[in-house]
Each structure stands twice: as structure tokens, then as C-alpha cells.
Design an enzyme around this catalytic site. Structure first.
Site, PDB file in Angstrom:
ATOM      1  CE  LYS A  78      -3.893   1.814   2.767  1.00  0.00           C
ATOM      2  NZ  LYS A  78      -4.722   1.525   3.967  1.00  0.00           N
ATOM      3  CB  SER A 153      -8.098   3.284   3.022  1.00  0.00           C
ATOM      4  OG  SER A 153      -7.229   2.700   3.964  1.00  0.00           O
ATOM      5  CB  SER A 177      -8.114   0.323   5.838  1.00  0.00           C
ATOM      6  OG  SER A 177      -8.900   1.480   5.719  1.00  0.00           O
TER       7      SER A 177
END
Ligand code: GLN
Length: 484
Positions: A78, A153, A177
Site C-alpha cells: 500500500k 482504504s 481498511s
């Protein structure tokens, strides 16, 4: 379909010399060439570096000692985890061209284990969101239906794993997330206990809640990756010093006699019927495997969301104060004085949701309101934690849906932040209490994946993985792939 193999399968093939590291990496890069246009999982690709590292692994002379455990396994991070010499944007304009001078600890550890970074994945800006639509750079689409969001996310990480564009990925989970996008994309996602994995080099959102964890295609890979990322790190004062464990060794222990709690609050209003049916079915499967399930109450659950948005926004307002246009990141042009530069830089650099959180958090911390909001939220946090402690006195784990809905349509919740926040009602209490939890695929509703959440006692990741593995192995869902 090489690009849909798991890390443990690829490792076995590599060790048997059925495949080279270069072939593994090339298959994933080929897949990226084929489908990334439709999905948009990546912000930055590091294909050349990846192939180079793979060739280096292949040219290690045989007899030159054993290969590292995850040699040649393609992975994605990420884009809020620092990578030396590779830009790390947090999907924000304010960090658009930020190139970190050092690596996050998790990246160093996986590099040492032989993994090969293929790219940095898209996310909601600074990890604030549940659909990846808050990315300041671009949208990501769900591999099961490109009209829909991948969740967030860590939406880029989940979509990359689900579509064969990475074997596994790391995400960060502050309120759901990792688990929510894992559920919406039909992959496995785990948030470890707070303190289990070092946050050094993870760009901070809400420091008392943030935790890094794996997104993988099956539970065994999740255990494997966790083996390599967890452990004490002197660079993160909240990382906990626990002896190393091999999370793969107990996977096959089954669930016979396991005491499983089913909290009534997680099956009420707002949950889609299809999700409820799949999760109820999963609970029956666990019972069929010998688990003993019983209903419990977590009475303060209904306050978790409000407490979370006070605490996380308060911490974010403080953490994001560093983006001032001076030391690094974006700086606005055409300012008249220092204050004007701050205002213009932050107004232009941050997106709407990030500004909303900064304002919420600053307000909650301001003198006169601190006791009414922040202090009260901290008290609620203690009550929520106590609810879990009480249930764990007589149960080994808790099951629930991961998300109340399947993947929603792009744009559907964008105008209504509260609806978006509700996406995490079932995941947020876990962060508030600092517990470990995993989401595993448990079927489909309207052709879209549904996730089952298992919540464990602090540092009981091994037990959690064992139960998740037993469930997964009695189903076929982890073997199903989207047609991109
Ligand atoms: N969706 C939640 C939020 O917007 C959780 C985000 C996260 O876990 N990073 O804050």
C-alpha cells in the site's frame, strides 16, 4: 494460470525447480499488462527492479545455501509504506512526488525473506475512506464488477491480489481498511493485534489504531506473510517484544470444541440479507466442524463508530500537521507570507475527506471541547474493550460479517460521508480494542464476494488462523477468481 497461484504453491514449485523466480515475477507483470487498465490497482510500478531482483535470485548458485523462505514471491505494498528511492504518495497531492530516504520495517523484513516488490498500490488519501474513491490520484475498480468499488482504504492492495496482479499485498487497518476491502474483493485480509507488527515507516493516520497486515489468496499465505512481518522493532516503541512464532505450524488443528461467540449486535439493522445468509451459513459450517457457537452481547458496539471518528480524527489532525510545505511534499506557489503559504499548501494539497477529518479532529481537541468529545470517546473506548474482555472470558473467538454490504457501486456513497462510515461498523470495534481479526471469503451475494470476520483475543493470531484455515478448507471460495 500462474498468476493465481499462492505463495506456498509457488515456493514449492521454485524449490522443486519447476519454475524460476523470474518466471514467477514475469507472470504477475504480464497480468498487470493485461488487466491493470481495467482495475487501476497501482500508483507506482517497479517492474524493472522486480525482474532484476528475480534474476539475482535465480543466479544464486545452487549449493550456495538455501534460498530465503519467500524467494521470488511477487508482492505489493500500500502506498503509505515507505520505500527507499520509490515514491510513496499516500494517494495525496501533498506527497505526490515524495521519495522516502528509508524503508518501512515491514518492507525490509519481506525483502530479506526474498519477496519481490512489483508496485505500490492505490488507497484512499491518507487511508481515510472505505472505497478508494478518496484517492487524490485515481480510482480503483472491483475485479468482480468494475462498476463497483474495491472497498478501502487498502482497495488497491485487495484488487491487485484478487485480480492476479500480485501474489499478496500489505495493507494498513485503522478501522477496517484491510478486512473490508478483502471482504469486498473476495480475498483473505488480517489485522494483527496492535503492537504485533512494526509501524515504522508507515505514514501515520491514527497512531493508536493503525496496524499493518497481509492481504492474501488463502489463509496459509496469510500465516506465512505474518511470520515474516511480525516481531519487535526498536524503531517502533509500540511494537511488542514477543518470541517469534510459526503461524503455519498449527493451521491444521481444526475447530473441534472451539467456543465461538456470535454477537447479536452484529446481525441487526443495516446488514444486507444476502450477507446475513452467507455469514449464518458460515457459522453453521463451523458448527458442523465441531465448534460450539452461542449468542453473546457486546452492548457498547453502537457507540464504536462515533468514538472512532473522534479518536481517529483527533490523532489525524495532529499527525497531518507535519504537511506544511516546508520540509517535504507539495508547496503551493504564489504565496505572500508564511501563513499564506501554509494555508495555500494545505488547501490545495489535501482532498475534501482529509480536510473534513482535520477539522473534526482539531475541533474535538480544542480547549473547551476536549472533555466533551475526546475524553468521552476515550472512556467509550474503555467500555468497548471491556465488552470484548468479558466475552473472551468464556469464548475463544467471535464471528461476524466483515462488512454489512457487498461491494457498492462507484459513486453510490460519495455524497454521504455517514453512509460511507457505516461500511466499517463491524470492523472498527476491533481496532478500538486493539484485537486481531481476519476476514475470509464465505460465499457470494448477487455474484459479489461476502467476508466472514473472525475476531481473536490479543496476540491469539495463531488460534485465529487455525479457525480460519479449518473454515476455508471446508469451502471452495478461495479457489474462485473473478473474470476481469
Ligand atoms: N474507513 C475507515 C476510515 O475512513 C477506516 C480506514 C482505515 O482503516 N484506514 O477511517
Amino acid at each position: 494460470m500462474l498468476h493465481y497461484k499462492t505463495a506456498h504453491e509457488l515456493t514449492a514449485m521454485l524449490n522443486n525447480r519447476e519454475i524460476s523466480a523470474e518466471e514467477m515475477v514475469a507472470s504477475v507483470i504480464g497480468r498487470i499488462d493485461d488487466v491493470e487498465d481495467k482495475i487501476g490497482a497501482y500508483i507506482t510500478l517497479s517492474a524493472d527492479r522486480a525482474l532484476e531482483k528475480a534474476r539475482r535470485i535465480d543466479s544464486t548458485p545452487s549449493g550456495g545455501g538455501e534460498l530465503p523462505a519467500l524467494a521470488g514471491i511477487p508482492m505489493a505494498l500500500k502506498d503509505n509504506m515507505c520505500t527507499e528511492n520509490i515514491r510513496t504518495t499516500c494517494a495525496s497531492k501533498i506527497l505526490h512526488s515524495f521519495v522516502p530516504p528509508y524503508n518501512a520495517t515491514v518492507y525490509n523484513r519481506l525483502e530479506r525473506a526474498g519477496c519481490v516488490l512489483v508496485g505500490k498500490t492505490n488507497m484512499d488519501e491518507f487511508a481515510m475512506g472505505s472505497s478508494t474513491e478518496n484517492s487524490g490520484l485515481k480510482p480503483t475498480f472491483n475485479p468482480w464488477d468494475t462498476q463497483r468499488v474495491p472497498g478501502g482504504s487498502s482497495g488497491g492492495s485487495a484488487a491487485a491480489v484478487a485480480s492476479g496482479m500480485s501474489v499478496f499485498a500489505l495493507g494498513s487497518d485503522t478501522g477496517g481498511s484491510i478486512r473490508q476491502p478483502a471482504a469486498l474483493c473476495g480475498v483473505v485480509g488480517m489485522k494483527p493485534t496492535y503492537g504485533r507488527v512494526s509501524r515504522y515507516g508507515l505514514v501515520a493516520f491514527a497512531s493508536s489504531l493503525d496496524q499493518i497486515g497481509p492481504l492474501t489468496r488463502d489463509v496459509e499465505d496469510c500465516a506465512l506473510v505474518l511470520n515474516h512481518i511480525c516481531g519487535y522493532d526498536r524503531y517502533d516503541s509500540t511494537s511488542v517484544d514477543k518470541p517469534a512464532e510459526d503461524f503455519t505450524s498449527g493451521l491444521r488443528g481444526g475447530v473441534r470444541g472451539l467456543r465461538v461467540a456470535v454477537p447479536s449486535q452484529y446481525f441487526g439493522q443495516g446488514i444486507e440479507p444476502g450477507v446475513r445468509e452467507r455469514v449464518t451459513g458460515a457459522i453453521e459450517t463451523l458448527e458442523g466442524l465441531g465448534a460450539v457457537c452461542s449468542e453473546v452481547s457486546l452492548p457498547h458496539t453502537e457507540h464504536a463508530l462515533s468514538a472512532y471518528y473522534i479518536i481517529s480524527s483527533a490523532e489525524a489532525s495532529s499527525n497531518l500537521a507535519r504537511y506544511d510545505g516546508i520540509r517535504y511534499g507539495y508547496r503551493a506557489e504564489g504565496y505572500s507570507d508564511l501563513m499564506d503559504m501554509f494555508v495555500k499548501t494545505r488547501s490545495q494539497g489535501f482532498g475534501a475527506e482529509v480536510k473534513r477529518r482535520i477539522m473534526l479532529g482539531t475541533y474535538a481537541l480544542s480547549s473547551g471541547y476536549y472533555d466533551a468529545y475526546y475524553k468521552k470517546a476515550q472512556k467509550v473506548r474503555t467500555l468497548i474493550k471491556a465488552d470484548f474482555d468479558r466475552v473472551f472470558e468464556e469464548h475463544d473467538l467471535i464471528v461476524s460479517p466483515t462488512s454489512p454490504t457487498v461491494a457498492f457501486k462507484v459513486g453510490e456513497k460519495l455524497q454521504d460521508p455517514l453512509q460511507m462510515y457505516l461500511s466499517d461498523v463491524f470492523t472498527i470495534p476491533v481496532n478500538i480494542a486493539g484485537l486481531p481479526a481476519i476476514s475470509v471469503p464465505c460465499g457470494f451475494s448477487e455474484g459479489l464476494p461476502v467476508g466472514l470476520q473472525l475476531i481473536g483475543k490479543p496476540f491469539a493470531e495463531a488460534a485465529l488462523l487455525q479457525a480460519a484455515f479449518a473454515y476455508e478448507q471446508s469451502t471452495e471460495f478461495h479457489k474462485m477468481y473473478p473474470q476481469v
